[in-house]
Design a protein around this motif. Structure first.
Motif, PDB file in Angstrom:
ATOM      1  N   ILE A  30       0.841  -1.203   0.000  1.00  0.00           N
ATOM      2  CA  ILE A  30       0.000   0.000   0.000  1.00  0.00           C
ATOM      3  C   ILE A  30       0.873   1.249   0.000  1.00  0.00           C
ATOM      4  CG2 ILE A  30      -1.833   1.249   1.200  1.00  0.00           C
ATOM      5  CD1 ILE A  30      -2.570  -1.491   2.502  1.00  0.00           C
ATOM      6  N   GLU A  31       1.895   1.244   0.847  1.00  0.00           N
ATOM      7  CA  GLU A  31       2.811   2.384   0.900  1.00  0.00           C
ATOM      8  C   GLU A  31       3.601   2.521  -0.403  1.00  0.00           C
ATOM      9  OE1 GLU A  31       4.871   5.683   2.842  1.00  0.00           O
ATOM     10  OE2 GLU A  31       2.869   4.860   2.723  1.00  0.00           O
ATOM     11  N   GLN A  32       4.007   1.416  -0.996  1.00  0.00           N
ATOM     12  CA  GLN A  32       4.703   1.472  -2.284  1.00  0.00           C
ATOM     13  C   GLN A  32       3.806   2.104  -3.340  1.00  0.00           C
ATOM     14  OE1 GLN A  32       5.975  -2.498  -3.229  1.00  0.00           O
ATOM     15  NE2 GLN A  32       7.454  -2.579  -1.573  1.00  0.00           N
ATOM     16  N   TYR A  33       2.547   1.687  -3.381  1.00  0.00           N
ATOM     17  CA  TYR A  33       1.604   2.242  -4.354  1.00  0.00           C
ATOM     18  C   TYR A  33       1.437   3.744  -4.124  1.00  0.00           C
ATOM     19  CZ  TYR A  33      -2.559   3.012  -7.141  1.00  0.00           C
ATOM     20  OH  TYR A  33      -3.443   3.494  -8.078  1.00  0.00           O
ATOM     21  N   LEU A  39       0.574   9.961  -4.069  1.00  0.00           N
ATOM     22  CA  LEU A  39      -0.697  10.250  -3.416  1.00  0.00           C
ATOM     23  C   LEU A  39      -0.463  10.524  -1.938  1.00  0.00           C
ATOM     24  CD1 LEU A  39      -2.844   7.386  -4.977  1.00  0.00           C
ATOM     25  CD2 LEU A  39      -3.008   9.818  -5.505  1.00  0.00           C
ATOM     26  N   THR A  40      -1.283  11.377  -1.374  1.00  0.00           N
ATOM     27  CA  THR A  40      -1.241  11.599   0.066  1.00  0.00           C
ATOM     28  C   THR A  40      -2.123  10.553   0.729  1.00  0.00           C
ATOM     29  OG1 THR A  40      -3.143  13.083   0.076  1.00  0.00           O
ATOM     30  CG2 THR A  40      -0.961  14.100  -0.280  1.00  0.00           C
ATOM     31  N   TYR A  41      -1.997  10.434   2.038  1.00  0.00           N
ATOM     32  CA  TYR A  41      -2.861   9.512   2.767  1.00  0.00           C
ATOM     33  C   TYR A  41      -4.317   9.944   2.624  1.00  0.00           C
ATOM     34  CZ  TYR A  41       1.558   8.074   4.850  1.00  0.00           C
ATOM     35  OH  TYR A  41       2.844   7.640   5.045  1.00  0.00           O
ATOM     36  N   SER A  42      -4.547  11.242   2.643  1.00  0.00           N
ATOM     37  CA  SER A  42      -5.909  11.765   2.493  1.00  0.00           C
ATOM     38  C   SER A  42      -6.490  11.425   1.126  1.00  0.00           C
ATOM     39  CB  SER A  42      -5.928  13.284   2.686  1.00  0.00           C
ATOM     40  OG  SER A  42      -5.546  13.614   3.993  1.00  0.00           O
ATOM     41  N   GLN A  43      -5.686  11.575   0.079  1.00  0.00           N
ATOM     42  CA  GLN A  43      -6.164  11.253  -1.268  1.00  0.00           C
ATOM     43  C   GLN A  43      -6.510   9.774  -1.383  1.00  0.00           C
ATOM     44  OE1 GLN A  43      -2.676  12.800  -3.262  1.00  0.00           O
ATOM     45  NE2 GLN A  43      -3.839  14.525  -4.119  1.00  0.00           N
ATOM     46  N   MET A  44      -5.652   8.937  -0.841  1.00  0.00           N
ATOM     47  CA  MET A  44      -5.935   7.500  -0.896  1.00  0.00           C
ATOM     48  C   MET A  44      -7.197   7.162  -0.116  1.00  0.00           C
ATOM     49  SD  MET A  44      -2.385   5.357  -0.931  1.00  0.00           S
ATOM     50  CE  MET A  44      -3.217   3.838  -1.347  1.00  0.00           C
ATOM     51  N   ALA A  45      -7.357   7.767   1.055  1.00  0.00           N
ATOM     52  CA  ALA A  45      -8.543   7.501   1.875  1.00  0.00           C
ATOM     53  C   ALA A  45      -9.807   7.904   1.127  1.00  0.00           C
ATOM     54  CB  ALA A  45      -8.445   8.252   3.196  1.00  0.00           C
ATOM     55  N   CYS A  60      -0.378   1.763   5.980  1.00  0.00           N
ATOM     56  CA  CYS A  60       0.907   1.975   5.304  1.00  0.00           C
ATOM     57  C   CYS A  60       2.104   1.734   6.208  1.00  0.00           C
ATOM     58  CB  CYS A  60       0.972   3.388   4.723  1.00  0.00           C
ATOM     59  SG  CYS A  60      -0.036   3.619   3.251  1.00  0.00           S
ATOM     60  N   ILE A  61       1.981   2.080   7.467  1.00  0.00           N
ATOM     61  CA  ILE A  61       3.127   1.896   8.368  1.00  0.00           C
ATOM     62  C   ILE A  61       3.062   0.563   9.112  1.00  0.00           C
ATOM     63  CG2 ILE A  61       3.500   4.378   8.621  1.00  0.00           C
ATOM     64  CD1 ILE A  61       2.291   4.121  11.471  1.00  0.00           C
ATOM     65  N   PHE A  78      -7.537   0.889  -6.348  1.00  0.00           N
ATOM     66  CA  PHE A  78      -6.160   1.015  -6.843  1.00  0.00           C
ATOM     67  C   PHE A  78      -5.636  -0.215  -7.571  1.00  0.00           C
ATOM     68  CE2 PHE A  78      -6.538   3.359  -2.747  1.00  0.00           C
ATOM     69  CZ  PHE A  78      -6.602   4.637  -3.289  1.00  0.00           C
ATOM     70  N   ASN A  79      -6.469  -1.226  -7.687  1.00  0.00           N
ATOM     71  CA  ASN A  79      -6.073  -2.462  -8.360  1.00  0.00           C
ATOM     72  C   ASN A  79      -4.914  -3.168  -7.635  1.00  0.00           C
ATOM     73  OD1 ASN A  79      -6.721  -4.308 -10.344  1.00  0.00           O
ATOM     74  ND2 ASN A  79      -5.203  -3.514 -11.774  1.00  0.00           N
ATOM     75  N   ILE A  80      -4.848  -2.978  -6.318  1.00  0.00           N
ATOM     76  CA  ILE A  80      -3.880  -3.718  -5.506  1.00  0.00           C
ATOM     77  C   ILE A  80      -4.539  -5.059  -5.210  1.00  0.00           C
ATOM     78  CG2 ILE A  80      -2.637  -3.830  -3.314  1.00  0.00           C
ATOM     79  CD1 ILE A  80      -2.717  -0.745  -3.265  1.00  0.00           C
ATOM     80  N   PRO A  81      -3.953  -6.160  -5.623  1.00  0.00           N
ATOM     81  CA  PRO A  81      -4.612  -7.461  -5.434  1.00  0.00           C
ATOM     82  C   PRO A  81      -4.899  -7.755  -3.969  1.00  0.00           C
ATOM     83  CG  PRO A  81      -2.618  -7.690  -6.761  1.00  0.00           C
ATOM     84  CD  PRO A  81      -2.634  -6.293  -6.229  1.00  0.00           C
ATOM     85  N   ARG A  82      -6.130  -8.151  -3.701  1.00  0.00           N
ATOM     86  CA  ARG A  82      -6.496  -8.485  -2.314  1.00  0.00           C
ATOM     87  C   ARG A  82      -5.657  -9.644  -1.794  1.00  0.00           C
ATOM     88  NH1 ARG A  82     -12.681 -10.385  -3.193  1.00  0.00           N
ATOM     89  NH2 ARG A  82     -12.616  -8.721  -4.701  1.00  0.00           N
ATOM     90  N   SER A  83      -5.214 -10.500  -2.697  1.00  0.00           N
ATOM     91  CA  SER A  83      -4.373 -11.627  -2.274  1.00  0.00           C
ATOM     92  C   SER A  83      -3.020 -11.149  -1.757  1.00  0.00           C
ATOM     93  CB  SER A  83      -4.185 -12.623  -3.418  1.00  0.00           C
ATOM     94  OG  SER A  83      -3.548 -11.996  -4.513  1.00  0.00           O
ATOM     95  N   ALA A  84      -2.567  -9.982  -2.214  1.00  0.00           N
ATOM     96  CA  ALA A  84      -1.313  -9.422  -1.716  1.00  0.00           C
ATOM     97  C   ALA A  84      -1.497  -8.808  -0.327  1.00  0.00           C
ATOM     98  CB  ALA A  84      -0.783  -8.363  -2.680  1.00  0.00           C
ATOM     99  N   LEU A  85      -2.718  -8.389  -0.037  1.00  0.00           N
ATOM    100  CA  LEU A  85      -3.007  -7.760   1.248  1.00  0.00           C
ATOM    101  C   LEU A  85      -3.435  -8.763   2.316  1.00  0.00           C
ATOM    102  CD1 LEU A  85      -4.976  -4.725  -0.171  1.00  0.00           C
ATOM    103  CD2 LEU A  85      -2.646  -4.700   0.715  1.00  0.00           C
ATOM    104  N   ARG A  86      -4.188  -9.771   1.896  1.00  0.00           N
ATOM    105  CA  ARG A  86      -4.686 -10.778   2.834  1.00  0.00           C
ATOM    106  C   ARG A  86      -4.575 -12.169   2.216  1.00  0.00           C
ATOM    107  NH1 ARG A  86      -7.873  -9.524   7.306  1.00  0.00           N
ATOM    108  NH2 ARG A  86      -7.508 -11.739   7.660  1.00  0.00           N
TER     109      ARG A  86
END
Length: 108
Positions: A30-33, A39-45, A60-61, A78-86
């Protein structure tokens, strides 16, 4: 006795290799993306539909685990695969098995 460097380029390269590369390895996806897309944290949120930037910041931290719902939000926004997150909930896709090529018939 310490190392002796002949020029500033060598110092920069050593700094880059040992600090920059290692920092990237320590960051989560998430932080890499966020950094790659500036993007700021606010923009991502806002884009992911979180009520607060602190949720994204904590993800991110690594101070807050990513819930199943949050993983789906990151994937949708953001098209970050859910499998990469969980990966515990969604195992990464496995590549299709390749079948061995049939042995060629011996020519008489």
């Amino acid at each position: 006795m310490g190392f002796v460097f002949s020029n500033h380029l060598e110092i920069f390269l050593l700094y880059f290799l040992f600090s920059h590369e290692n920092m990237c390895d320590m960051e989560n996806i998430i932080e890499q993306y966020r950094k790659c897309n500036r993007l700021t944290y606010s923009q991502m949120a806002e884009l992911a539909g979180f009520s607060s930037r602190s949720v994204v910041f904590l993800h991110c931290i690594g101070k807050r685990s990513v819930s199943a719902e949050s993983a789906i939000r990151y994937e949708t926004a953001f098209n970050i695969p859910r499998s990469a997150l969980r990966p515990d909930l969604w195992p990464p896709p496995t590549p299709p098995a390749t079948s061995p090529e049939p042995a060629q018939a011996a020519h008489p």
